[in-house]
Design a protein around this motif. Sequence first.
Motif, PDB file in Angstrom:
ATOM      1  N   ASN A   1       0.825  -1.212   0.000  1.00  0.00           N
ATOM      2  CA  ASN A   1       0.000   0.000   0.000  1.00  0.00           C
ATOM      3  C   ASN A   1       0.859   1.263   0.000  1.00  0.00           C
ATOM      4  O   ASN A   1       0.602   2.204   0.755  1.00  0.00           O
ATOM      5  CB  ASN A   1      -0.949  -0.015   1.197  1.00  0.00           C
ATOM      6  N   ASP A   2       1.865   1.249  -0.860  1.00  0.00           N
ATOM      7  CA  ASP A   2       2.687   2.442  -1.100  1.00  0.00           C
ATOM      8  C   ASP A   2       3.310   3.016   0.166  1.00  0.00           C
ATOM      9  O   ASP A   2       3.430   4.232   0.327  1.00  0.00           O
ATOM     10  CB  ASP A   2       1.868   3.533  -1.801  1.00  0.00           C
ATOM     11  N   GLY A   3       3.710   2.135   1.078  1.00  0.00           N
ATOM     12  CA  GLY A   3       4.410   2.588   2.269  1.00  0.00           C
ATOM     13  C   GLY A   3       3.521   3.018   3.417  1.00  0.00           C
ATOM     14  O   GLY A   3       4.011   3.602   4.384  1.00  0.00           O
ATOM     15  N   PHE A   4       2.229   2.710   3.341  1.00  0.00           N
ATOM     16  CA  PHE A   4       1.299   3.085   4.406  1.00  0.00           C
ATOM     17  C   PHE A   4       0.568   1.856   4.938  1.00  0.00           C
ATOM     18  O   PHE A   4       0.311   0.896   4.195  1.00  0.00           O
ATOM     19  CB  PHE A   4       0.262   4.097   3.906  1.00  0.00           C
ATOM     20  N   TRP A   5       0.235   1.910   6.219  1.00  0.00           N
ATOM     21  CA  TRP A   5      -0.574   0.856   6.855  1.00  0.00           C
ATOM     22  C   TRP A   5      -2.032   1.254   6.721  1.00  0.00           C
ATOM     23  O   TRP A   5      -2.461   2.248   7.313  1.00  0.00           O
ATOM     24  CB  TRP A   5      -0.173   0.743   8.314  1.00  0.00           C
ATOM     25  N   PRO A   6      -2.841   0.524   5.966  1.00  0.00           N
ATOM     26  CA  PRO A   6      -4.235   0.922   5.754  1.00  0.00           C
ATOM     27  C   PRO A   6      -5.046   0.875   7.043  1.00  0.00           C
ATOM     28  O   PRO A   6      -4.821   0.010   7.898  1.00  0.00           O
ATOM     29  CB  PRO A   6      -4.755  -0.112   4.751  1.00  0.00           C
TER      30      PRO A   6
END
Length: 239
Positions: free
Chosen positions: A127-132
């Motif tokens: 997720n592009d370096g993010f925690w959803p």
Amino acid sequence: MGNFVLVPGAWLGAWAWDAVVEELRAAGHDAHPLTLSGLAERRATGSWAGQQTHVHDIVDAVERLDLHDVVLVGHSYAGVPVGQAAELVSDRLARVVFVDADVPVDGEPFVSGWPGGAEVVASVEANDGFWPPLAAADYAGQGLDEEQIARIVAGSTPHPGATLTEPAALARSLGELPAVYVKCLLDGPEPPPAAAELLKNDSWTLRTLDTGHWPMFSRPQELARLLAEVGEEQREREG
């Protein structure tokens, strides 16, 4: 009256503390909720944020506001940067409160204390370096009603992944801090192992709330009363 700095957990911003802040201020306390870099209204300016960024967010807030006798409160993930920041503002600190929180372990990242840490890392990478953020169904069994869950879900933003994988850095044992650990019982009866070990120290005490992992939504009045009691207990010890 106490000076409270309130730091929310993953995916959340200062807004998560609204009901608790209202209760504390109504009781005459100063309450300062904080949004960490990369989250909520600060999402655009801190997508690069790592764990030490969040540590410095907290230190900067305490120093910028020139606060003393601070009760520094960290919920969930925020216990990790809060525990590190507490060392850096120890001359301004009254007590640290970990609300159903993780605690930092020197040299270890946030995910090291999670059984599902590998899944968190994989999710961040996908997720592009993010925690959803969590979905509504993930909040079941935590003492929240539908309206409260909807508010959390609507307000949550993806969490900067580097904050989860960057190691903590501690100059001394957290056991030396004057600290309270608040265990929310619907999320499990026992603190995590690192916190349980710290609770063996005389300067640490354990409190409980009969609610779930997000007491600022499910039981804000009870949480505010507990925080106010913690602040008063510290003043009595010092007096």
